[in-house]
Design an enzyme around this catalytic site. Structure first.
Site: not given
Ligand SMILES: Cc1cc2nc3c(=O)[nH]c(=O)nc-3n(C[C@H](O)[C@H](O)[C@H](O)COP(=O)(O)OP(=O)(O)OC[C@H]3O[C@@H](n4cnc5c(N)ncnc54)[C@H](O)[C@@H]3O)c2cc1C
Length: 308
Positions: A135, A138-139
């Site tokens: 992701c 997200c990261d």
């Protein structure tokens, strides 16, 4: 409700489930949507969607989902947290087994999407969440000014790698062939991006690291057989998807990979049981096709219930 808890239970609150809920809610069916995580599905982890009609400049995944959810909530649809783990769907009353309850319905739409396929190499599980990710949205901020390796050659791999370049110093995108599968516009953007380098004809064979996380990714050239370590702090894996349909295995027809087989009205081979979106054997896994499937499935549920 004719002896069942609901007319229709929709499993999964991604785009397919949301569209099905909208159509079924407007038809005044009693509808429950069950979602094991947060409502939204995979578009919650999509930074920017520019191929869903109606948004001329594109829209972020979370914004699109917020709109879908608000629209569904206008029509008395119940949305509950819960994971379906098994089912008994052979009779007219469908039983869905959750971790802590059993729910009955006259019809079921399975809209549980897919999960990322793993590489299956040493180090992948060990460093999952500590440098290995699926992701970018997200990261990516955790890898500011770092070097990362990405793996894959489809739309998701390219789109997400381009997104990563906003944060990192360099992305090496490892692809096993000598050309990409991704749509041309993404290939053009990738070619213009100085921070993105494609490592052709190669696969990742190991993810190495220490107690702090990933330190290097071993890449093997499939033509020459040569292997080398790329020093990197992250490894993003986008090598395809697997259906979230384990709970339905053995209950209905599936293809060799476990995707649920439907007809063009989204009917499975079990009367009253439908599948919609990425979890079915569809030629295109996108938001636009998922919502279309959800609408078709819900509209056929109405005919099914009328004729029961
Ligand atoms: C990084 C990324 C970028 C993408 N970019 C684009 C893009 O730009 N444009 C585009 O059109 N598409 C894009 N896609 C694809 C798009 O997100 C999917 O095609 C779409 O979300 C499929 O919708 P769905 O409802 O079928 O499944 P999903 O969105 O996967 O939703 C399924 C839901 O079911 C839930 N669920 C699973 N199992 C259970 C269970 N047993 N019980 C209860 N709930 C369960 C899951 O938690 C999930 O919320 C992208 C996907 C990714 C991963």
């Amino acid at each position: 409700m004719n002896g069942t808890d609901y007319d229709l239970v929709i499993i999964g609150a991604g785009p397919a489930g949301m569209a099905a809920a909208l159509y079924a809610g407007r038809a005044r069916l009693s509808v429950l949507v069950l979602e094991k995580a947060a409502p939204g599905g995979q578009i919650l982890v999509t930074d920017w969607i520019e191929n869903y009609p109606g948004f001329s400049e594109g829209i972020s995944g979370p914004d699109l989902m917020e709109q879908m959810l608000a629209q569904v909530k206008r029509f008395d649809v119940e949305i509950k947290s819960g994971e379906v783990v098994s089912m008994d769907i052979s009779g007219p009353v469908k039983q869905l087994v959750l971790l802590d309850a059993t729910i009955t319905a006259r019809a079921v739409i399975i809209a549980t999407g897919t999960s990322f396929r793993k590489l299956g190499v040493p180090g992948e599980n060990r460093y999952l969440g500590r440098g290995v990710s699926t992701c970018a949205t997200c990261d990516a901020p955790f890898f500011k000014d770092s070097i990362v390796v990405a793996v894959g050659g489809g739309d998701t791999a390219l789109q997400e790698s381009i997104y990563l370049t906003r944060f990192v110093k360099k992305v090496y995108l490892v692809h096993r062939r000598d050309q990409l599968r991704a749509v041309k516009i993404l290939q053009e953007r990738a070619a213009l991006n100085d921070k993105l380098e494609i490592v052709w004809d190669s696969t990742v064979t190991e993810i190495k690291g220490g107690s702090e996380g990933v330190e290097a990714v071993t890449v093997k050239n499939l033509k020459t057989g040569e292997a080398a370590d790329i020093p990197a702090e992250g490894c993003f894996v986008w090598v395809g998807s697997l259906p979230n349909a384990g709970f339905a295995a053995g209950h209905m027809e599936m293809d060799g990979q476990g995707f649920i087989i439907t007809d063009d009205r989204m009917r499975t081979n079990i009367p009253g049981v439908y599948a919609a979106g990425d979890v079915r054997n569809t030629p295109l896994r996108q938001v636009v096709t998922a919502v279309a499937d959800g609408a078709v499935a819900a509209s056929d549920v109405m005919h099914y219930l009328d004729n029961m």
